[in-house]
Design an enzyme around this catalytic site. Sequence first.
Site, short mmCIF file in Angstrom:
data_model
loop_
_atom_site.label_atom_id
_atom_site.label_comp_id
_atom_site.label_asym_id
_atom_site.label_seq_id
_atom_site.Cartn_x
_atom_site.Cartn_y
_atom_site.Cartn_z
N GLU A 87 0.86 -1.18 0.00
CA GLU A 87 0.00 0.00 0.00
C GLU A 87 0.90 1.23 0.00
O GLU A 87 1.70 1.43 0.92
CB GLU A 87 -0.90 0.01 1.23
CG GLU A 87 -1.92 1.12 1.24
CD GLU A 87 -2.81 1.08 2.48
OE1 GLU A 87 -3.79 1.84 2.50
OE2 GLU A 87 -2.52 0.31 3.42
N ASP A 90 -5.34 10.16 8.93
CA ASP A 90 -4.06 9.67 9.42
C ASP A 90 -3.65 10.36 10.71
O ASP A 90 -3.91 11.55 10.91
CB ASP A 90 -2.97 9.88 8.36
CG ASP A 90 -3.22 9.03 7.13
OD1 ASP A 90 -3.26 7.80 7.29
OD2 ASP A 90 -3.38 9.58 6.04
N TYR A 148 -11.27 -3.18 3.36
CA TYR A 148 -10.31 -2.78 4.39
C TYR A 148 -11.11 -2.38 5.63
O TYR A 148 -11.81 -1.37 5.62
CB TYR A 148 -9.49 -1.61 3.86
CG TYR A 148 -8.35 -1.11 4.74
CD1 TYR A 148 -8.42 -1.11 6.12
CD2 TYR A 148 -7.19 -0.61 4.15
CE1 TYR A 148 -7.38 -0.64 6.90
CE2 TYR A 148 -6.13 -0.13 4.91
CZ TYR A 148 -6.24 -0.15 6.29
OH TYR A 148 -5.20 0.34 7.06
#
Length: 268
Positions: free
Chosen positions: A49, A60, A175
């Site tokens: 990734e 993030d 995911y």
Amino acid sequence: MSRISACFTDLKRHGRTALLPFVTAGDPHPDLTVRFMHDLVEAGADIIELGVPFSDPMADGPVIQRASERALAHHVSLHDVFDMVRNFRRANDRTPVILMGYLNPVEVMGYEAFARSAAQAGVDGVLTVDMPPEESHDLVQALRAEALDAVFLAAPTSHRQRLEMIADAASGFVYYVSLKGVTGSANLVLEEVAAKLGEIREVTDMPLGVGFGIKDAPMAAAMAKIADAVVVGSALVSRIEANLSKPDKIGAELKQLLHEMRAAMDAN
């Protein structure tokens, strides 16, 4: 069959779980990224990734935010990321590569142009963190036209109807974000993750990857028992950050952590 699907099929045949490491393209320097990608494969990565640097990476945590800042200090663009994948493909035509990033650069380029350039570079899948499945039709169609997988995130708070929507839009794998919060968070509860994966499997037979909060080999091994892929990001990027003054040592640091995780996962 895409590289991603072929990878999961082969791993399932051998009773293994995918190890999926994340690094930010261009961190700490653009000249190092392709080397790091090969290092990760050598240490046991099944899929890579690759983060596309962005100025406002809202999903993030601080570790990966700083990685984006370091890459952007070198003016790493989406075109540069494509070039990195293209260079990686010169020596590796087997390992799937997923681009992880945010929607703004994709929209600036245009969905069709983005998908075409990504496919030509050797990208296999795309995860746009801030693209909800409800609004993804045009992007998904552009990706599918180029035989690229569209990877979507499922969260602990995703209800049944939304999980069905994610399953309809996604391809390659789903995911699962194992924690409420940003990347690099703590306090993973394995039983809660296992229960949610069970819910997701009720609506799709796609492989399920789990990420956020996987920091070491024991945690990777535990997650490998219940998931089809283990995603590790902040733990690797932290090692990059800890060795900024010794860039020649970064590759060995990444390989050490990933090798420990791979060995622990395979020992299950």
